[in-house]
Design an enzyme around this catalytic site. Sequence first.
Site, PDB file in Angstrom:
ATOM      1  CD1 TRP A  78      -2.473   1.720   0.401  1.00 14.25           C
ATOM      2  CD2 TRP A  78      -2.656   1.259   2.600  1.00 14.25           C
ATOM      3  NE1 TRP A  78      -3.472   2.504   0.917  1.00 14.25           N
ATOM      4  CE2 TRP A  78      -3.608   2.245   2.260  1.00 14.25           C
ATOM      5  CE3 TRP A  78      -2.601   0.816   3.914  1.00 14.25           C
ATOM      6  CZ2 TRP A  78      -4.478   2.791   3.206  1.00 14.25           C
ATOM      7  CZ3 TRP A  78      -3.455   1.354   4.852  1.00 14.25           C
ATOM      8  CH2 TRP A  78      -4.378   2.326   4.509  1.00 14.25           C
ATOM      9  CG  HIS A 137       9.792  -7.614   3.994  1.00 10.75           C
ATOM     10  ND1 HIS A 137       8.967  -6.567   4.354  1.00 10.75           N
ATOM     11  CD2 HIS A 137       9.110  -8.322   3.059  1.00 10.75           C
ATOM     12  CE1 HIS A 137       7.833  -6.659   3.660  1.00 10.75           C
ATOM     13  NE2 HIS A 137       7.896  -7.691   2.875  1.00 10.75           N
ATOM     14  NE  ARG A 159      -2.117  -4.622   9.704  1.00 14.16           N
ATOM     15  CZ  ARG A 159      -2.723  -5.397   8.796  1.00 14.16           C
ATOM     16  NH1 ARG A 159      -1.997  -6.136   7.968  1.00 14.16           N
ATOM     17  NH2 ARG A 159      -4.028  -5.417   8.703  1.00 14.16           N
ATOM     18  CG  LEU A 255      -3.118   5.333  -2.699  1.00 11.10           C
ATOM     19  CD1 LEU A 255      -2.452   6.380  -1.816  1.00 11.10           C
ATOM     20  CD2 LEU A 255      -2.115   4.243  -3.068  1.00 11.10           C
ATOM     21  CG  MET A 260      -4.724  -0.147  -4.155  1.00 11.42           C
ATOM     22  SD  MET A 260      -3.425   0.174  -2.930  1.00 11.42           S
ATOM     23  CE  MET A 260      -2.266  -1.153  -3.221  1.00 11.42           C
ATOM     24  CG  PHE A 284      -0.946  -9.764  -1.275  1.00  6.68           C
ATOM     25  CD1 PHE A 284       0.291 -10.256  -0.898  1.00  6.68           C
ATOM     26  CD2 PHE A 284      -1.190  -8.399  -1.150  1.00  6.68           C
ATOM     27  CE1 PHE A 284       1.274  -9.412  -0.399  1.00  6.68           C
ATOM     28  CE2 PHE A 284      -0.215  -7.549  -0.652  1.00  6.68           C
ATOM     29  CZ  PHE A 284       1.014  -8.051  -0.276  1.00  6.68           C
ATOM     30  CG  MET A 285      -4.509  -6.687  -1.210  1.00  8.92           C
ATOM     31  SD  MET A 285      -4.930  -5.385  -2.382  1.00  8.92           S
ATOM     32  CE  MET A 285      -5.667  -4.148  -1.342  1.00  8.92           C
ATOM     33  NE  ARG A 286      -7.106 -13.757   5.447  1.00  9.92           N
ATOM     34  CZ  ARG A 286      -7.523 -13.474   6.688  1.00  9.92           C
ATOM     35  NH1 ARG A 286      -6.912 -12.587   7.430  1.00  9.92           N
ATOM     36  NH2 ARG A 286      -8.568 -14.084   7.200  1.00  9.92           N
TER      37      ARG A 286
END
Length: 327
Positions: A78, A137, A159, A255, A260, A284-286
Site C-alpha cells: 500500500w 523486509h 503494524r 489507494l 487496489m 494477498f489482500m484479505r
Amino acid sequence: MYISRPIESSATRSMVQVQCQGLNGAGPSWVPLKQDWSQRWCTLSGLYTADYAERVGGFQTRDSDVFLVSFMKCGTTWLQELSWLLLNQLDFEQSSKSYIMQRSPYLEYSSNSPLIKMDSIKICDDLQSTPRLIKSHLPAQLLPREIWEKRRKIIYVARNPKDVVVSSYHFLTGTGYWRGNMDEYVDQFVAGRIFLTSFWSHVIDFYRMRSEENIFFVTYEKMKEDLENVIRRLSAFLESPDLSQTEMKNLLEYLSFENMKASTYGNPTARIKSTLQVSDDFEFMRRGIVGSYKDELNFDQKRKIDNWTRCCLEEYGLTEFDIFGNV
Ligand code: A3P
C-alpha cells in the site's frame, strides 16, 4: 561480518538466523542506533547465507534512492504504491498497467524461496529509473551499509503485532511456506522462529531512530486513520510537489482498499499465484482493517502476544499504545 546459523522451525523450507557482527564483533557501527547488537538475530530462509548477506550489505546505492522497509504484512505494498506515485508525478497510467514489484523491486526477494528464479539484487542494481524505490523486509542491521553511511531516505511502516500475526499466518500458510495451526504459529512467532522475526526488534530499532532526518516512520494504523495526513507528510519528506485538492482526492480513491483489491496490478494476488504454488483460496489482500485479530485470535493467543509485547517494550519504557494507539 555476517553469521548465518541453521534453526529448527515448522517452515516447509530450511531456515537460518542471521546476525551482523561488524568490526571486532562490535555490531554494525554504521547504524546510528548504538546498542548491544549481539542479541539481534533475524530469521530468514536458508538461502540467506553469509555470502548473500554480504552481497546485500555491500549493495551500492545512488543519491536519489529511496528505501521502503518493513516487517512483512505491515501495509508495505500500500505504502509502496503511494510512495511510487509521489515520486513519479502521480503517473496513474503507468501504475495501473504494471505491478508495483516491477516498478519498485524487492531487494532480497531471491533469497525467500528456490521457486523464485531471479536475481533480485541484480535487478535492483540494474534498475534504470530515477529515483529508485527499493523495498526490503530486512532489519536495520542487515540493510545495505551505504543506506546508513550515505543517509539514503528510508520509509518505514509498522503494524500492531496481533494483526501482523493474523495476516502473516494466512500469507505463509497460503503460500505453503509454513505448516501448522495458529497456536503453533503464535508460539513460533513470539519465539522468533518465523520468517523475519524477531518482530519487536525490527520495529523498535526503527521506532527509536524515527527522528533521524532520513527516516520517515509511519504505522498501518495511522494510514487507516488519516491517509491524507500521511500523504502530506510523506510528500514533504520525499520533496514531491504539493498536491492540489483534486490530485489528493484522486490519490485517496486510487489507494483505497476496494480499488487496489479490484485492480489487476494493484493487488499482487495474481502475480504471486503465477510464481508460487499457493492454496486455492489464497488472497494477498484479505481484510485490510485494524483489529482483524479480534475475531481471528482466541483469548490465549491474544494474551500470549500481549504479554510478550509488554516484556519486549518494557526495556525501552514504551507501550504498544505509544506506537500504534488503540488497536
Ligand atoms: P490483511 O492481510 O490484514 O488484509 P504487505 O503489503 O506488507 O504484505 O501488507 C499486506 C496487508 O496490507 C494486507 O493486510 C493487505 O490487505 C493490506 N493492504 C494492502 N493494500 C491496502 C489498502 N489499500 N488499504 C488497506 N490495507 C491494505
